[in-house]
Design a protein around this motif. Structure first.
Motif, PDB file in Angstrom:
ATOM      1  N   GLN A 202       0.829  -1.212   0.000  1.00 45.56           N
ATOM      2  CA  GLN A 202       0.000   0.000   0.000  1.00 45.56           C
ATOM      3  C   GLN A 202       0.861   1.259   0.000  1.00 45.56           C
ATOM      4  O   GLN A 202       0.562   2.235  -0.695  1.00 45.56           O
ATOM      5  CB  GLN A 202      -0.916  -0.017   1.221  1.00 45.56           C
ATOM      6  CG  GLN A 202      -2.110  -0.957   1.056  1.00 45.56           C
ATOM      7  CD  GLN A 202      -3.031  -0.917   2.260  1.00 45.56           C
ATOM      8  OE1 GLN A 202      -2.657  -0.430   3.319  1.00 45.56           O
ATOM      9  NE2 GLN A 202      -4.240  -1.430   2.091  1.00 45.56           N
ATOM     10  N   ARG A 205       2.183   1.780  -3.410  1.00 46.12           N
ATOM     11  CA  ARG A 205       1.166   2.337  -4.312  1.00 46.12           C
ATOM     12  C   ARG A 205       0.954   3.825  -4.044  1.00 46.12           C
ATOM     13  O   ARG A 205       0.747   4.621  -4.970  1.00 46.12           O
ATOM     14  CB  ARG A 205      -0.156   1.574  -4.134  1.00 46.12           C
ATOM     15  CG  ARG A 205      -0.060   0.114  -4.591  1.00 46.12           C
ATOM     16  CD  ARG A 205      -1.343  -0.631  -4.323  1.00 46.12           C
ATOM     17  NE  ARG A 205      -2.412  -0.220  -5.226  1.00 46.12           N
ATOM     18  CZ  ARG A 205      -3.649  -0.701  -5.167  1.00 46.12           C
ATOM     19  NH1 ARG A 205      -3.968  -1.583  -4.221  1.00 46.12           N
ATOM     20  NH2 ARG A 205      -4.565  -0.283  -6.015  1.00 46.12           N
ATOM     21  N   LEU A 206       1.005   4.226  -2.739  1.00 48.25           N
ATOM     22  CA  LEU A 206       0.793   5.630  -2.378  1.00 48.25           C
ATOM     23  C   LEU A 206       1.911   6.533  -2.887  1.00 48.25           C
ATOM     24  O   LEU A 206       1.685   7.696  -3.239  1.00 48.25           O
ATOM     25  CB  LEU A 206       0.673   5.757  -0.849  1.00 48.25           C
ATOM     26  CG  LEU A 206      -0.638   5.250  -0.242  1.00 48.25           C
ATOM     27  CD1 LEU A 206      -0.553   5.202   1.270  1.00 48.25           C
ATOM     28  CD2 LEU A 206      -1.805   6.143  -0.684  1.00 48.25           C
ATOM     29  N   ILE A 207       3.128   5.997  -2.909  1.00 49.35           N
ATOM     30  CA  ILE A 207       4.250   6.837  -3.381  1.00 49.35           C
ATOM     31  C   ILE A 207       4.434   6.748  -4.902  1.00 49.35           C
ATOM     32  O   ILE A 207       5.413   7.241  -5.439  1.00 49.35           O
ATOM     33  CB  ILE A 207       5.560   6.459  -2.672  1.00 49.35           C
ATOM     34  CG1 ILE A 207       5.951   5.014  -2.984  1.00 49.35           C
ATOM     35  CG2 ILE A 207       5.447   6.661  -1.169  1.00 49.35           C
ATOM     36  CD1 ILE A 207       7.299   4.601  -2.389  1.00 49.35           C
ATOM     37  N   GLY A 208       3.490   6.025  -5.555  1.00 46.35           N
ATOM     38  CA  GLY A 208       3.476   6.063  -7.018  1.00 46.35           C
ATOM     39  C   GLY A 208       4.110   4.896  -7.735  1.00 46.35           C
ATOM     40  O   GLY A 208       4.398   4.989  -8.939  1.00 46.35           O
ATOM     41  N   ALA A 209       4.349   3.795  -7.037  1.00 48.68           N
ATOM     42  CA  ALA A 209       4.907   2.614  -7.724  1.00 48.68           C
ATOM     43  C   ALA A 209       3.899   2.090  -8.746  1.00 48.68           C
ATOM     44  O   ALA A 209       2.697   2.036  -8.470  1.00 48.68           O
ATOM     45  CB  ALA A 209       5.232   1.517  -6.702  1.00 48.68           C
ATOM     46  N   THR A 210       4.385   1.743  -9.910  1.00 48.11           N
ATOM     47  CA  THR A 210       3.480   1.279 -10.976  1.00 48.11           C
ATOM     48  C   THR A 210       3.009  -0.148 -10.671  1.00 48.11           C
ATOM     49  O   THR A 210       3.688  -0.910  -9.969  1.00 48.11           O
ATOM     50  CB  THR A 210       4.197   1.278 -12.328  1.00 48.11           C
ATOM     51  OG1 THR A 210       5.299   0.341 -12.259  1.00 48.11           O
ATOM     52  CG2 THR A 210       4.722   2.664 -12.675  1.00 48.11           C
TER      53      THR A 210
END
Length: 286
Positions: A202, A205-210
């Motif tokens: 999570q 995902r929040l820091i922008g991982a694809t």
């Protein structure tokens, strides 16, 4: 670095859920082993049938009035029929000697005459062993003068072929069902790895991982599960082949091709299972 990260994390996922990994690998290996057994049985049975069919001969019986020279002329005609590979002439005398060799009796001495007819043994080319081609060739031979009868055990062969196809179809159906169950098992194992790393994922995902970046380690995990299961099943299959060779003295064919298929199929199943699990998770909202 980008290439090493998913590989390292894939192995880490396996370490984090060792108990479920072992269950998955063993289940996958046993499933693939069953598929491999069916494939080896069906493939070798099919090869045996093909060899048996290639060895089948047409037996053409001549009427008693056909003289030797006429028989040789008939042989030349039959040799020119498309699909005929070889023609062997067996005279009445040769037939009687063969009978004597096989049954230990001189039939001429018993009956006072030789009732066995002269005949031809005809071998067909491999591509002409279909029912349609055989019937066509038999029809052409029967039209020739001096032919009493033509014998070919095609009906028996058709029965064997029919049941072998059913067996092969059953194996394919079983393989599909086992493959489906294997995908569910692998997906469940990967899902457990995802749950254990839920917070980490999570944050990523929040820091922008694809999605692709998050997905790769789990695909590696599925790849490894399928690979380990495939290797184990190949070892089991190798043990079966060794037992068959040692105890039954039967040489199996194409086992290496089947082993390669099982290995690749295990990897494919592993990656499909992983892809399915991570796909469902990535669809969830953060």
């Amino acid at each position: 670095m980008k290439l090493w990260y998913p590989i390292r994390e894939g192995f880490s996922n396996l370490k984090r859920s060792r108990s479920s990994v072992w269950v998955s690998v063993l289940t996958i290996s046993l499933s693939l082993w069953l598929v491999g057994l069916f494939l080896m049985g069906a493939w070798n049975g099919w090869q045996f049938l093909q060899n048996l069919r290639d060895k089948l001969e047409l037996e053409v019986f001549l009427v008693d009035t056909v003289q030797t020279q006429e028989a040789y002329d008939l042989r030349k005609i039959i040799l020119n029929i498309p699909g005929v590979d070889s023609v062997q002439f067996i005279s009445k005398y040769a037939a009687m000697k063969k009978f004597e060799k096989e049954f230990g009796e001189n039939i001429e001495a018993i009956l006072g005459e030789n009732p066995l007819p002269a005949s031809f043994k005809i071998r067909l080319k491999k591509s002409y062993h279909s029912k349609k081609n055989v019937q066509k060739i038999i029809g052409q031979i029967k039209k020739l003068p001096g032919i009493e009868d033509v014998s070919y055990r095609y009906d028996l062969l058709k029965i064997i072929e029919k049941y072998l196809k059913l067996f092969f179809g059953g194996g394919v159906f079983l393989g599909i069902m086992i493959g489906f169950l294997s995908i569910l098992l692998i997906a469940n194992t990967v899902r457990m790895a995802i749950i254990s790393r839920r917070e980490e994922i999570q944050i990523m995902r929040l820091i922008g991982a694809t999605p692709a970046f998050i997905r790769r380690p789990f695909l590696v995990q599925g790849f490894l599960l399928g690979l380990f299961g495939g290797v184990l099943s190949v070892l089991f299959l190798g043990l079966v082949v060794w037992i068959v060779r040692q105890w039954l003295a039967i040489t199996l064919v194409n086992e290496k091709e089947i082993w390669a298929f099982i290995l690749v199929w295990g990897i494919v199943l592993g990656m499909i299972g992983s892809w399915r699990a991570i796909r469902l998770y990535l669809k969830e909202k953060i």
